[in-house]
Structures are given as structure tokens and as C-alpha cells.
Scaffold this active site. Structure first.
Site, mmCIF file in Angstrom:
data_model
loop_
_atom_site.group_PDB
_atom_site.id
_atom_site.type_symbol
_atom_site.label_atom_id
_atom_site.label_comp_id
_atom_site.label_asym_id
_atom_site.label_seq_id
_atom_site.Cartn_x
_atom_site.Cartn_y
_atom_site.Cartn_z
ATOM 1 N N ILE A 84 42.555 9.873 11.895
ATOM 2 C CA ILE A 84 43.271 10.029 13.305
ATOM 3 C C ILE A 84 43.280 11.427 13.914
ATOM 4 O O ILE A 84 42.286 12.980 13.608
ATOM 5 C CB ILE A 84 44.364 10.354 13.344
ATOM 6 C CG1 ILE A 84 45.225 8.862 13.200
ATOM 7 C CG2 ILE A 84 45.659 10.130 14.579
ATOM 8 C CD1 ILE A 84 46.250 8.470 12.494
ATOM 9 N N HIS A 90 36.949 18.787 12.429
ATOM 10 C CA HIS A 90 36.638 18.100 11.820
ATOM 11 C C HIS A 90 36.824 16.384 11.419
ATOM 12 O O HIS A 90 36.282 16.037 10.635
ATOM 13 C CB HIS A 90 37.982 18.612 10.064
ATOM 14 C CG HIS A 90 37.856 18.070 9.407
ATOM 15 N ND1 HIS A 90 37.055 18.192 8.418
ATOM 16 C CD2 HIS A 90 39.005 16.893 9.023
ATOM 17 C CE1 HIS A 90 37.272 18.000 7.483
ATOM 18 N NE2 HIS A 90 38.577 16.951 7.566
#
Length: 180
Positions: A84, A90
Site C-alpha cells: 500500500i 519505498h
């Protein structure tokens, strides 16, 4: 309501049972459980068996599949997990690198269904993971099953990852035959 596609492929059938490894990153446990339920149901509907292993995150899924291919005897693999979007880049690294690694393994001959969700929020993940909804776990298992069917059609199972000796003999580069 299950999503159906008029152009979806029919479930493949097999002369001998298939054995599939499901590798799941359960960082979002509820999402992972839904993905697993869909994948397991699809494999069982095709008469296959499955084993499940958990890894810490999506980046470890391809490594676990590569290890299993070298050291075990699975016909195919299902990669499951959920990434998510957060506040940093990242997310992009995990999405791109896990997908790229799975693609590279597939290009080496492994039969892999990729069910690692890459979404903007938890609500999107829940809809995609729900076995009664978009059932992306079941879709990933179906993809693996179709690839296994193709591999069997085109010559049976072959090991495609790592060094493969030409015969039963191994020879160390610095040694020569007949010497100890």
C-alpha cells in the site's frame, strides 16, 4: 459479487496432479488471508495440491520462489502479498523490484502467478483480495495453473533456474578427471 470476464480462459485440466507453492507476505494479515483463500480454492478446484510459506515482505517473495525451485519439486508458484502506497518512495521500490524479480524468474521457465497487490489504500486492497470480489489470489493461482499446463504441453517440467550440469558428473575447475 464475483467479477467475471467473458474472455477468461477455462480452467486447465491435468493428467497428473499439480503441486504448487504459495508464497505469501502477510504484512497486511486480513488481505493476505483473503488472497490465500482465493488461491487455495482455485488450486483445489483444478485438482492440485498446495503448500504455503510466509516471508517477511513482498521483496522476499521472489527469493523464496527461487530457493524452492532450486531445492524442491513444485510445478508452479503463486506469489501473494500487498503493498500500500505510503509517504515515501519505498512503495515504488517494493512494487517495481518484486514484480521485476518475479518476471525474471518466469522468463527462466518458472510457472508463477503474481498476486502481489500494489494499491493506493487499504480499501482498494480489500476489494481486490476478496474471494467473492475481484479474487486476485484466485486469479494468480489460475495464471500459475495455465502456465503449468503450457509447460506440460511443450515438454514437461524443466528446471530453469541456476547452473545445470550436462550429465551426472560434477567437475571442479581446478581438478582434472582421474586425480584426487
Amino acid at each position: 459479487m464475483a467479477v467475471t470476464h467473458d474472455d477468461a480462459l477455462a480452467r486447465p485440466s491435468f493428467d497428473k496432479p499439480v503441486k504448487i507453492l504459495i508464497v505469501v507476505a502477510p504484512y497486511y494479515r486480513a488481505i493476505a488471508e483473503d488472497l490465500l483463500a482465493g488461491a487455495r480454492a482455485e488450486i483445489e478446484a483444478a485438482g492440485g495440491s498446495h503448500e504455503t510459506v510466509e516471508v517477511p515482505g513482498a521483496l522476499e517473495v521472489p527469493s523464496a520462489i527461487g530457493i524452492a525451485e532450486r531445492l524442491s519439486n513444485f510445478d508452479g508458484y503463486v506469489a501473494l502479498g500487498c503493498v500500500i502506497r505510503g509517504e515515501t518512495t519505498h512503495y515504488d521500490t517494493v512494487c517495481n523490484d518484486s514484480s521485476r524479480a518475479l518476471t525474471l524468474l518466469g522468463l527462466q521457465g518458472l510457472c508463477i502467478g503474481n498476486g502481489i497487490l500494489t494499491v493506493e489504500n487499504a480499501a482498494q486492497a480489500e476489494v481486490r483480495a476478496d474471494p467473492a470480489g475481484q479474487n486476485k489470489g484466485g486469479g494468480a493461482a489460475a495464471a500459475a495453473l495455465h502456465l503449468i499446463a503450457l509447460a506440460r504441453r511443450w515438454g514437461g517440467s524443466r528446471k530453469g533456474v541456476g547452473f545445470q550440469p550436462q550429465g551426472d558428473e560434477y567437475q571442479i575447475a581446478s581438478s582434472s578427471k582421474g586425480t584426487a
